[in-house]
Enzyme design. Structure first.
Site, short mmCIF file in Angstrom:
data_model
loop_
_atom_site.label_atom_id
_atom_site.label_comp_id
_atom_site.label_asym_id
_atom_site.label_seq_id
_atom_site.Cartn_x
_atom_site.Cartn_y
_atom_site.Cartn_z
N THR A 44 0.90 -1.65 -0.16
CA THR A 44 -0.23 0.51 -0.31
C THR A 44 0.88 1.39 0.35
OG1 THR A 44 -1.42 -0.77 1.05
CG2 THR A 44 -1.82 1.74 0.78
N TYR A 107 -12.65 -3.55 -2.40
CA TYR A 107 -13.85 -3.39 -3.09
C TYR A 107 -15.32 -3.90 -3.41
CZ TYR A 107 -17.39 -1.02 -6.28
OH TYR A 107 -18.35 -0.26 -6.72
N TYR A 133 -2.45 -10.40 4.59
CA TYR A 133 -2.93 -8.51 4.54
C TYR A 133 -3.90 -8.32 5.45
CZ TYR A 133 -1.79 -4.17 4.66
OH TYR A 133 -1.97 -2.34 4.61
N ARG A 138 -8.73 -0.23 4.77
CA ARG A 138 -8.33 0.33 3.31
C ARG A 138 -9.28 0.38 2.65
NH1 ARG A 138 -3.53 3.75 2.50
NH2 ARG A 138 -3.84 3.51 0.48
N LYS A 161 -0.39 -10.43 8.71
CA LYS A 161 -0.02 -8.71 8.70
C LYS A 161 -1.62 -8.37 9.08
CE LYS A 161 0.91 -4.32 7.14
NZ LYS A 161 1.58 -3.60 5.43
N ILE A 203 4.97 -4.73 9.62
CA ILE A 203 5.63 -4.13 8.63
C ILE A 203 5.48 -2.65 8.45
CG2 ILE A 203 4.97 -4.35 6.37
CD1 ILE A 203 4.76 -7.14 6.09
#
Length: 292
Positions: A44, A107, A133, A138, A161, A203
């Site tokens: 990202t 999305y 992840y 997000r 993550k 991370i």
């Protein structure tokens, strides 16, 4: 291999919007000198959403070239299309990356079963270690600990993550997945407590500009020196928070340029330059962190 302070490295760009190879090499060398444990390329923070497929692979190749085997490189290969994620993963298989970081589909908001099937099929199509992840802020999609536990039984799915910032998940997930599964924080604000609760590393966005400090905090935490780690982290708390005062990676790119780590703070639309008001706030955080 996937422990300690791992940087989610930015993708520096020139003023005309191309990849700034000189600055990228400078960043990799900065992390080599600072004790960073690993580099995530094109996550990202690396603006993966605005790079085309050719650029995506090019950045990974460049990071590998500049690292030259001296630090593990993890490739961001996630997509909201399972087929696209498999394709990206296949393209990095023989480049020398140590694993892939694969984000939950954004999305389209799959169910927990959809998430399980998505990551299962990706893992079945590669030998590379896969790090899941989860970043619902997000993606609009939250992968639950029970789903992570199901996926942890797949041989080459080796870690998670977790960018939820929910520290209760460290205990819950660890109980479900066992001690060998790698748990990495994806939230700089809470990362130290995450480590002290049994996490294996972070991370990090902050590591882009405070690499040595982040590496030292991780090592202190692993050595059982929690109070020393907290004292060092206290200097970075304002930075952890204010690097998200506008959407990541807007603030951290500005900070990288401010510190001379990159030549330009260029971003691609729809990301825009850090506003003047936010610049003064991030500047203050950099001073509190003793970086300027």
């Amino acid at each position: 291999m996937f422990t300690g302070s791992i940087v989610a490295i930015i993708t520096p760009m020139t003023n005309d919007g191309n990849i700034d190879k000189v600055s990228l090499k400078k960043l990799v060398n900065y992390h080599l000198k600072s004790g960073t444990s690993g580099i995530v390329a094109v996550g990202t923070t690396g603006e993966s959403a605005t790079l085309d497929h050719h650029e995506h692979i090019e950045v990974i190749k460049l990071v590998l070239e500049y690292a030259d085997g001296r630090i593990p490189v993890i490739a961001g290969t996630g997509a909201n299309s399972t087929t696209e994620a498999i394709n990206l993963t296949k393209q990095v298989e023989n480049l020398g990356v140590k694993g892939c970081l694969t984000v939950t589909p954004y999305y389209n908001k799959p169910t927990q079963e959809g998430l399980y099937q998505h990551f299962k099929v990706i893992a079945e199509n590669t030998e590379l270690p896969q790090i899941l992840y989860n970043v619902p802020g997000r993606t609009g999609c939250d992968m639950k600990p029970d789903t992570v536990a199901r996926l942890a039984s797949i041989k080459n799915i080796v870690g998670l993550k977790d960018a939820t910032g929910d520290l209760s998940r460290v205990y819950t997930t660890r109980r479900l997945v066992g001690d060998d599964f790698i748990l990495l924080s994806g939230d700089d604000v809470t990362f130290l407590e995450f480590l002290l609760l049994g996490g294996n590393g972070v991370i990090s966005v902050t590591a882009n500009i405070a690499a040595a400090q982040m590496a030292n905090i991780c090592q202190l935490a692993f050595d059982g020196k929690g109070e020393q780690a907290r004292r060092l982290n206290d200097d970075l708390v304002s930075l952890h928070n204010h690097l998200f005062i506008e959407s990541n990676p807007i603030p951290v790119k500005w900070a990288c340029q401010r510190l001379g780590l990159i030549a330009e703070g260029k971003l691609r639309l729809p990301m825009t330059v850090l506003t003047e008001n936010s610049q003064s706030i991030v500047e203050k955080a950099l001073k509190l962190a003793k970086l300027i």
